[in-house]
Motif scaffolding. Structure first.
Motif, PDB file in Angstrom:
ATOM      1  N   LEU A   1       0.836  -1.201   0.000  1.00  0.00           N
ATOM      2  CA  LEU A   1       0.000   0.000   0.000  1.00  0.00           C
ATOM      3  C   LEU A   1       0.872   1.253   0.000  1.00  0.00           C
ATOM      4  O   LEU A   1       2.067   1.192   0.334  1.00  0.00           O
ATOM      5  CB  LEU A   1      -0.918  -0.017   1.227  1.00  0.00           C
ATOM      6  CG  LEU A   1      -1.877  -1.206   1.306  1.00  0.00           C
ATOM      7  CD1 LEU A   1      -2.634  -1.185   2.620  1.00  0.00           C
ATOM      8  CD2 LEU A   1      -2.828  -1.194   0.138  1.00  0.00           C
ATOM      9  N   PRO A   2       0.322   2.397  -0.365  1.00  0.00           N
ATOM     10  CA  PRO A   2       1.117   3.626  -0.397  1.00  0.00           C
ATOM     11  C   PRO A   2       1.695   4.029   0.960  1.00  0.00           C
ATOM     12  O   PRO A   2       2.705   4.723   1.023  1.00  0.00           O
ATOM     13  CB  PRO A   2       0.134   4.685  -0.888  1.00  0.00           C
ATOM     14  CG  PRO A   2      -0.910   3.937  -1.617  1.00  0.00           C
ATOM     15  CD  PRO A   2      -1.006   2.609  -0.948  1.00  0.00           C
ATOM     16  N   ASP A   3       1.082   3.589   2.053  1.00  0.00           N
ATOM     17  CA  ASP A   3       1.601   3.960   3.367  1.00  0.00           C
ATOM     18  C   ASP A   3       2.693   3.008   3.858  1.00  0.00           C
ATOM     19  O   ASP A   3       3.182   3.140   4.965  1.00  0.00           O
ATOM     20  CB  ASP A   3       0.475   4.037   4.396  1.00  0.00           C
ATOM     21  CG  ASP A   3      -0.247   2.705   4.588  1.00  0.00           C
ATOM     22  OD1 ASP A   3       0.182   1.703   4.001  1.00  0.00           O
ATOM     23  OD2 ASP A   3      -1.240   2.688   5.322  1.00  0.00           O
ATOM     24  N   GLY A   4       3.093   2.021   3.051  1.00  0.00           N
ATOM     25  CA  GLY A   4       4.188   1.130   3.402  1.00  0.00           C
ATOM     26  C   GLY A   4       3.754  -0.218   3.927  1.00  0.00           C
ATOM     27  O   GLY A   4       4.579  -1.133   4.034  1.00  0.00           O
ATOM     28  N   ARG A   5       2.501  -0.390   4.273  1.00  0.00           N
ATOM     29  CA  ARG A   5       2.026  -1.683   4.761  1.00  0.00           C
ATOM     30  C   ARG A   5       1.796  -2.627   3.585  1.00  0.00           C
ATOM     31  O   ARG A   5       1.677  -2.201   2.440  1.00  0.00           O
ATOM     32  CB  ARG A   5       0.708  -1.527   5.521  1.00  0.00           C
ATOM     33  CG  ARG A   5       0.820  -0.686   6.753  1.00  0.00           C
ATOM     34  CD  ARG A   5      -0.505  -0.551   7.452  1.00  0.00           C
ATOM     35  NE  ARG A   5      -1.449   0.118   6.564  1.00  0.00           N
ATOM     36  CZ  ARG A   5      -2.763   0.118   6.727  1.00  0.00           C
ATOM     37  NH1 ARG A   5      -3.311  -0.528   7.735  1.00  0.00           N
ATOM     38  NH2 ARG A   5      -3.540   0.765   5.886  1.00  0.00           N
ATOM     39  N   THR A   6       1.714  -3.912   3.882  1.00  0.00           N
ATOM     40  CA  THR A   6       1.402  -4.923   2.876  1.00  0.00           C
ATOM     41  C   THR A   6       0.029  -5.500   3.195  1.00  0.00           C
ATOM     42  O   THR A   6      -0.204  -5.979   4.302  1.00  0.00           O
ATOM     43  CB  THR A   6       2.449  -6.048   2.874  1.00  0.00           C
ATOM     44  OG1 THR A   6       3.727  -5.476   2.613  1.00  0.00           O
ATOM     45  CG2 THR A   6       2.127  -7.075   1.810  1.00  0.00           C
TER      46      THR A   6
ATOM     47  N   TYR B   1      -3.097  -7.179   7.327  1.00  0.00           N
ATOM     48  CA  TYR B   1      -2.117  -6.141   7.027  1.00  0.00           C
ATOM     49  C   TYR B   1      -0.858  -6.435   7.825  1.00  0.00           C
ATOM     50  O   TYR B   1      -0.923  -6.790   9.007  1.00  0.00           O
ATOM     51  CB  TYR B   1      -2.664  -4.758   7.412  1.00  0.00           C
ATOM     52  CG  TYR B   1      -3.884  -4.383   6.618  1.00  0.00           C
ATOM     53  CD1 TYR B   1      -3.763  -3.769   5.391  1.00  0.00           C
ATOM     54  CD2 TYR B   1      -5.154  -4.652   7.106  1.00  0.00           C
ATOM     55  CE1 TYR B   1      -4.877  -3.421   4.653  1.00  0.00           C
ATOM     56  CE2 TYR B   1      -6.271  -4.321   6.383  1.00  0.00           C
ATOM     57  CZ  TYR B   1      -6.131  -3.704   5.152  1.00  0.00           C
ATOM     58  OH  TYR B   1      -7.240  -3.374   4.428  1.00  0.00           O
ATOM     59  N   SER B   2       0.277  -6.252   7.197  1.00  0.00           N
ATOM     60  CA  SER B   2       1.547  -6.435   7.895  1.00  0.00           C
ATOM     61  C   SER B   2       2.381  -5.178   7.709  1.00  0.00           C
ATOM     62  O   SER B   2       2.276  -4.494   6.689  1.00  0.00           O
ATOM     63  CB  SER B   2       2.286  -7.665   7.362  1.00  0.00           C
ATOM     64  OG  SER B   2       2.558  -7.503   5.985  1.00  0.00           O
ATOM     65  N   GLY B   3       3.194  -4.889   8.692  1.00  0.00           N
ATOM     66  CA  GLY B   3       4.004  -3.687   8.637  1.00  0.00           C
ATOM     67  C   GLY B   3       3.330  -2.546   9.374  1.00  0.00           C
ATOM     68  O   GLY B   3       2.230  -2.675   9.907  1.00  0.00           O
ATOM     69  N   GLU B   4       4.017  -1.434   9.424  1.00  0.00           N
ATOM     70  CA  GLU B   4       3.495  -0.264  10.112  1.00  0.00           C
ATOM     71  C   GLU B   4       3.341   0.867   9.109  1.00  0.00           C
ATOM     72  O   GLU B   4       4.214   1.086   8.266  1.00  0.00           O
ATOM     73  CB  GLU B   4       4.456   0.148  11.216  1.00  0.00           C
ATOM     74  CG  GLU B   4       3.942   1.298  12.059  1.00  0.00           C
ATOM     75  CD  GLU B   4       4.876   1.620  13.209  1.00  0.00           C
ATOM     76  OE1 GLU B   4       4.863   2.773  13.646  1.00  0.00           O
ATOM     77  OE2 GLU B   4       5.620   0.718  13.640  1.00  0.00           O
ATOM     78  N   ALA B   5       2.242   1.592   9.232  1.00  0.00           N
ATOM     79  CA  ALA B   5       1.990   2.693   8.307  1.00  0.00           C
ATOM     80  C   ALA B   5       2.958   3.827   8.596  1.00  0.00           C
ATOM     81  O   ALA B   5       3.142   4.229   9.741  1.00  0.00           O
ATOM     82  CB  ALA B   5       0.551   3.181   8.450  1.00  0.00           C
ATOM     83  N   LYS B   6       3.607   4.318   7.559  1.00  0.00           N
ATOM     84  CA  LYS B   6       4.547   5.433   7.681  1.00  0.00           C
ATOM     85  C   LYS B   6       4.145   6.502   6.692  1.00  0.00           C
ATOM     86  O   LYS B   6       4.038   6.226   5.496  1.00  0.00           O
ATOM     87  CB  LYS B   6       5.966   4.957   7.382  1.00  0.00           C
ATOM     88  CG  LYS B   6       6.469   3.930   8.352  1.00  0.00           C
ATOM     89  CD  LYS B   6       7.813   3.411   7.947  1.00  0.00           C
ATOM     90  CE  LYS B   6       8.183   2.253   8.865  1.00  0.00           C
ATOM     91  NZ  LYS B   6       9.163   1.398   8.271  1.00  0.00           N
TER      92      LYS B   6
END
Length: 163
Positions: A93-98, A118-123
């Motif tokens: 995704l555009p915010d860095g999450r998958t 969702y995996s990862g943290e939104a940045k």
């Protein structure tokens, strides 16, 4: 002028413009002879065998794209054996999450069951916001200069009462 009118009247009366019904076949004095070969209706040979669609489909596929230049990063895969279908697809995704979607269909009656994770943290990148300058429109119409009117009469005197 009278003669012209009379001739015009005679021309209109003499013109027979009434529609003719029926068709008269023109005669050309000869009858063309046409000879065609009798068509043959032999059975056509089949070059391939008709596929049978009675058996249940069985397939599996996977693909993935990871392009650092454009930033595209996604993948998908699916397995099917008869009506039982399962698979997953994921996209960054555009915010860095998958985002990963895992789905399955057990049979023709159970429907589509999806699990979204969702995996990862939104940045989020800091946004440097600068307000646009205020817009001041220039006047579109310039009024003509005002002029003083000369008085062509003398005003009457105004009397004030002594009260």
């Amino acid at each position: 002028m009278k003669a012209f009118a009379v001739f015009a009247l005679l021309a209109v009366a003499g013109a027979d413009l009434a529609p003719r019904y029926g068709y008269v076949q023109p005669s050309y004095g000869y009858a063309p002879s046409v000879a065609y070969a009798e068509p043959s209706y032999a059975p056509v040979r089949v070059a391939y065998a008709e596929p049978s669609y009675d058996e249940a489909p069985v397939y599996a596929f996977n693909y993935a794209v990871a392009d650092d230049y454009s930033g595209a990063n996604f993948q998908a895969g699916e397995n099917r054996d008869g009506y039982a279908t399962s698979g997953s697809y994921s996209v960054v995704l555009p915010d860095g999450r998958t985002q990963t979607v895992t789905y399955k269909v057990a049979d023709a009656y159970s429907g589509y069951v999806a699990d979204v994770s969702y995996s990862g943290e939104a940045k989020y990148a800091p946004v440097a916001y600068k307000a646009a300058p205020a817009y001041h429109a220039a006047p579109a119409y310039q009024a003509a200069p005002a002029y003083e009117v000369e008085q062509v009469y003398e005003p009457l005197p105004v009397y004030q009462s002594e009260a």
